[in-house]
Scaffold this motif. Structure first.
Motif, PDB file in Angstrom:
ATOM      1  N   LYS A   1     -11.413   3.111  -0.192  1.00  0.00           N
ATOM      2  CA  LYS A   1     -11.447   2.656  -1.578  1.00  0.00           C
ATOM      3  C   LYS A   1     -12.218   1.334  -1.655  1.00  0.00           C
ATOM      4  CE  LYS A   1      -8.876   6.001  -3.222  1.00  0.00           C
ATOM      5  NZ  LYS A   1      -7.622   5.751  -3.922  1.00  0.00           N
TER       6      LYS A   1
ATOM      7  N   TYR B   1      -3.435   3.926  -2.182  1.00  0.00           N
ATOM      8  CA  TYR B   1      -3.753   2.976  -3.240  1.00  0.00           C
ATOM      9  C   TYR B   1      -2.979   1.679  -3.026  1.00  0.00           C
ATOM     10  CZ  TYR B   1       0.637   4.574  -5.456  1.00  0.00           C
ATOM     11  OH  TYR B   1       1.941   4.893  -5.718  1.00  0.00           O
ATOM     12  N   TYR B   2      -3.578   0.624  -3.535  1.00  0.00           N
ATOM     13  CA  TYR B   2      -3.032  -0.730  -3.350  1.00  0.00           C
ATOM     14  C   TYR B   2      -2.360  -1.191  -4.631  1.00  0.00           C
ATOM     15  CZ  TYR B   2      -3.129  -5.857  -3.328  1.00  0.00           C
ATOM     16  OH  TYR B   2      -2.785  -7.183  -3.448  1.00  0.00           O
ATOM     17  N   GLN B   3      -1.225  -1.893  -4.468  1.00  0.00           N
ATOM     18  CA  GLN B   3      -0.528  -2.469  -5.608  1.00  0.00           C
ATOM     19  C   GLN B   3      -0.272  -3.938  -5.303  1.00  0.00           C
ATOM     20  OE1 GLN B   3       3.360  -0.872  -6.557  1.00  0.00           O
ATOM     21  NE2 GLN B   3       3.106  -1.332  -8.717  1.00  0.00           N
TER      22      GLN B   3
ATOM     23  N   GLU C   1       5.412   9.972   0.276  1.00  0.00           N
ATOM     24  CA  GLU C   1       4.544   8.834   0.459  1.00  0.00           C
ATOM     25  C   GLU C   1       5.157   7.824   1.427  1.00  0.00           C
ATOM     26  OE1 GLU C   1       3.912   7.149  -3.393  1.00  0.00           O
ATOM     27  OE2 GLU C   1       5.804   6.028  -3.388  1.00  0.00           O
TER      28      GLU C   1
ATOM     29  N   PHE D   1       0.850  -1.180   0.000  1.00  0.00           N
ATOM     30  CA  PHE D   1       0.000   0.000   0.000  1.00  0.00           C
ATOM     31  C   PHE D   1       0.894   1.241   0.000  1.00  0.00           C
ATOM     32  CE2 PHE D   1      -2.418  -3.357   1.940  1.00  0.00           C
ATOM     33  CZ  PHE D   1      -3.696  -3.206   1.435  1.00  0.00           C
TER      34      PHE D   1
ATOM     35  N   ASP E   1      -4.216  10.553  -0.518  1.00  0.00           N
ATOM     36  CA  ASP E   1      -4.524   9.362  -1.310  1.00  0.00           C
ATOM     37  C   ASP E   1      -3.918   8.124  -0.672  1.00  0.00           C
ATOM     38  OD1 ASP E   1      -5.592   7.854  -3.325  1.00  0.00           O
ATOM     39  OD2 ASP E   1      -4.034   8.271  -4.787  1.00  0.00           O
TER      40      ASP E   1
ATOM     41  N   GLU F   1     -13.711   7.866  -6.538  1.00  0.00           N
ATOM     42  CA  GLU F   1     -12.267   7.790  -6.749  1.00  0.00           C
ATOM     43  C   GLU F   1     -11.475   8.586  -5.716  1.00  0.00           C
ATOM     44  OE1 GLU F   1     -12.287  11.392 -10.087  1.00  0.00           O
ATOM     45  OE2 GLU F   1     -11.619   9.383 -10.619  1.00  0.00           O
ATOM     46  N   ASN F   2     -12.151   9.519  -5.029  1.00  0.00           N
ATOM     47  CA  ASN F   2     -11.495  10.295  -3.976  1.00  0.00           C
ATOM     48  C   ASN F   2     -11.659   9.668  -2.600  1.00  0.00           C
ATOM     49  OD1 ASN F   2     -10.634  12.358  -5.781  1.00  0.00           O
ATOM     50  ND2 ASN F   2     -12.693  13.228  -5.737  1.00  0.00           N
ATOM     51  N   GLY F   3     -12.306   8.509  -2.548  1.00  0.00           N
ATOM     52  CA  GLY F   3     -12.467   7.820  -1.281  1.00  0.00           C
ATOM     53  C   GLY F   3     -13.633   8.307  -0.454  1.00  0.00           C
TER      54      GLY F   3
ATOM     55  N   GLU G   1      -8.966  -6.114  -3.126  1.00  0.00           N
ATOM     56  CA  GLU G   1      -9.617  -5.255  -4.108  1.00  0.00           C
ATOM     57  C   GLU G   1     -11.132  -5.234  -3.911  1.00  0.00           C
ATOM     58  OE1 GLU G   1      -8.411  -3.229  -6.143  1.00  0.00           O
ATOM     59  OE2 GLU G   1      -6.420  -3.856  -6.789  1.00  0.00           O
TER      60      GLU G   1
ATOM     61  N   CYS H   1     -10.533   8.204   4.001  1.00  0.00           N
ATOM     62  CA  CYS H   1     -10.424   7.914   2.559  1.00  0.00           C
ATOM     63  C   CYS H   1     -10.553   6.406   2.397  1.00  0.00           C
ATOM     64  CB  CYS H   1      -9.081   8.410   2.026  1.00  0.00           C
ATOM     65  SG  CYS H   1      -8.785   8.036   0.287  1.00  0.00           S
TER      66      CYS H   1
END
Length: 257
Positions: free
Chosen positions: A156, A104-106, A76, A62, A102, A162-164, A113, A154
């Motif tokens: 997801k 986000y997950y990778q 970040e 994350f 923000d 998209e902004n949470g 997800e 925030c």
């Protein structure tokens, strides 16, 4: 000699003018060094709440984007699966307030997800750990985060944009939906009325508003009337024949013929 004295006086005067300038230019550098030395490094703790049964993989990472309260710097923070398993992560930062813009997950974990993830959107760092940050992974943890922090969270997932932020229907959208529903209802009613009119116009039984009259005949009475007439005629013929026979006999007896 007089010329040399004049030159010496002029050089001395020029030296006295230049010396204060150098002293003045050197002063800001000393103040800057003092300001830089005043910055104190602090830290904050990220509390990571994950749903029970959430399967984590080594590639689950994350990224948390944040900026300083004055908006002059941003960076970040990286959270790995191992940090999640540990339940917390220590992050060293200069003392002050920060805003998270923000997360986000990778990775390739479909459960993360689908169930979602989120984070608190503001925090402070200090020598005592500051306010700390709360991060959530999984459906139940995200719901708790939203209840605790509202629009300062925030998140997801499918229920957030998209902004949470929570997806809501605006009053204009609601009005449009109402208008569409009314128009559709009116259209259905008009079609129904037209269908009723069409059925009435094509149905032979509905060509007239008047109910057809039905006449009933008593066949027994007709038969009785017919038989009475026949009997009367037969009796009349019989009478005439009888009278004729009697007349002939009388005539013959008297010798008329």
């Amino acid at each position: 000699m007089k010329i040399l004295k004049k030159i010496s006086v002029m050089l001395l005067a020029a030296g006295m003018c230049v010396t204060p300038t150098f002293a003045t230019e050197a002063a800001p550098e000393t103040a800057l060094e003092t300001t830089q030395a005043a910055v104190t490094t602090g830290y904050t703790m990220i509390q990571i709440n994950a749903d029970d049964g959430l399967e984590l993989k080594d590639g689950d990472v994350f990224y948390i984007g944040y900026e300083s309260g004055d908006g002059l710097s941003e960076d970040e923070i990286q959270i790995t699966a191992w940090d999640v398993k540990a339940g917390q992560k220590k992050v060293e930062l200069p003392e002050g307030s920060y805003d998270i813009f923000d997360i986000y997950y990778q990775g390739l974990n479909d459960q993360i997800e689908s169930d979602g993830y989120g984070i608190q959107m503001d925090f402070t760092a200090g020598t005592d750990g500051g306010s700390g940050i709360v991060m959530a992974i999984g459906k139940n943890s995200c719901e708790s985060l939203g209840q605790d922090y509202g629009n300062r969270a925030c998140i997801k997932d499918a229920q957030h944009d998209e902004n949470g932020q929570p997806i809501t229907t605006t009053s204009q959208d609601a009005e449009n939906l109402t208008d569409d529903s009314s128009a559709e209802t009116g259209s259905e009613k008009g079609s129904s009325d037209a269908s009723d009119v069409s059925d009435k116009s094509t149905d032979p039984e509905n060509t007239s508003d008047e109910t057809p009259k039905v006449e009933y005949y008593n066949t027994k009475d007709s038969k009785k009337k017919g038989l009475s007439t026949v009997k009367f005629k037969l009796i009349l013929v019989a009478c005439v024949a009888g009278i004729g026979v009697v007349g002939i006999l009388v005539v013959k007896k008297k010798g008329i013929f």
